[in-house]
Design a protein around this motif. Sequence first.
Motif, PDB file in Angstrom:
ATOM      1  N   LEU A 136       0.827  -1.211   0.000  1.00 36.74           N
ATOM      2  CA  LEU A 136       0.000   0.000   0.000  1.00 36.74           C
ATOM      3  C   LEU A 136       0.861   1.260   0.000  1.00 36.74           C
ATOM      4  O   LEU A 136       0.555   2.225  -0.713  1.00 36.74           O
ATOM      5  CB  LEU A 136      -0.953  -0.019   1.201  1.00 36.74           C
ATOM      6  N   VAL A 137       1.941   1.259   0.759  1.00 33.18           N
ATOM      7  CA  VAL A 137       2.855   2.412   0.746  1.00 33.18           C
ATOM      8  C   VAL A 137       3.463   2.567  -0.645  1.00 33.18           C
ATOM      9  O   VAL A 137       3.559   3.678  -1.175  1.00 33.18           O
ATOM     10  CB  VAL A 137       3.965   2.254   1.808  1.00 33.18           C
ATOM     11  N   THR A 138       3.855   1.456  -1.235  1.00 35.97           N
ATOM     12  CA  THR A 138       4.441   1.486  -2.579  1.00 35.97           C
ATOM     13  C   THR A 138       3.433   2.011  -3.595  1.00 35.97           C
ATOM     14  O   THR A 138       3.781   2.827  -4.451  1.00 35.97           O
ATOM     15  CB  THR A 138       4.929   0.079  -2.983  1.00 35.97           C
ATOM     16  N   TYR A 139       2.182   1.561  -3.502  1.00 36.86           N
ATOM     17  CA  TYR A 139       1.134   2.027  -4.414  1.00 36.86           C
ATOM     18  C   TYR A 139       0.958   3.541  -4.318  1.00 36.86           C
ATOM     19  O   TYR A 139       0.908   4.238  -5.344  1.00 36.86           O
ATOM     20  CB  TYR A 139      -0.192   1.323  -4.108  1.00 36.86           C
ATOM     21  N   VAL A 140       0.891   4.044  -3.100  1.00 37.11           N
ATOM     22  CA  VAL A 140       0.701   5.490  -2.906  1.00 37.11           C
ATOM     23  C   VAL A 140       1.914   6.248  -3.452  1.00 37.11           C
ATOM     24  O   VAL A 140       1.762   7.247  -4.165  1.00 37.11           O
ATOM     25  CB  VAL A 140       0.441   5.801  -1.413  1.00 37.11           C
TER      26      VAL A 140
END
Length: 149
Positions: A136-140
């Motif tokens: 999720l951090v990578t996606y953001v």
Amino acid sequence: METESWLAYVWWSYILIVKMMIFTWYTGRLRVHRKVIHSESDRIFVAEPGVILDPTGGGHPDIDRIRSVHRSDLEIVLPFLIITLIWLETSVPPSAVKSVLRWFTFSRICHSLFYMEIIIVHQLIKIFISVLSYALVTYVAVSCILFYA
């Protein structure tokens, strides 16, 4: 920035920060319970004999686990909160914002409970929860890079 997205960000950020504060308090309580102190000045909190002085911070497996969980939160939650502020400026649909924030918060709470062994689960579940929060951090972050590139 849409008001709905901003309100979701504020609410879920608040939950994450309160969770981190609770674990800070819990670390102190656990140190007193396990009689493991960090410095000589902490002896006032544990007047009983058999106190373990461990300036490196650990001294007991429970203390090591909670310190590891707290460090992990500092390494991923704080950058996530900062990157998400930038992400909110990229005209993300409120439903996406709510989903990402909700799943990230859920994954970090589960991560803490699982690694503290408050809830005992299989190692694969621990890995999945960790990967979910990093994904999720990578996606953001990638969404921000692609938007501003």
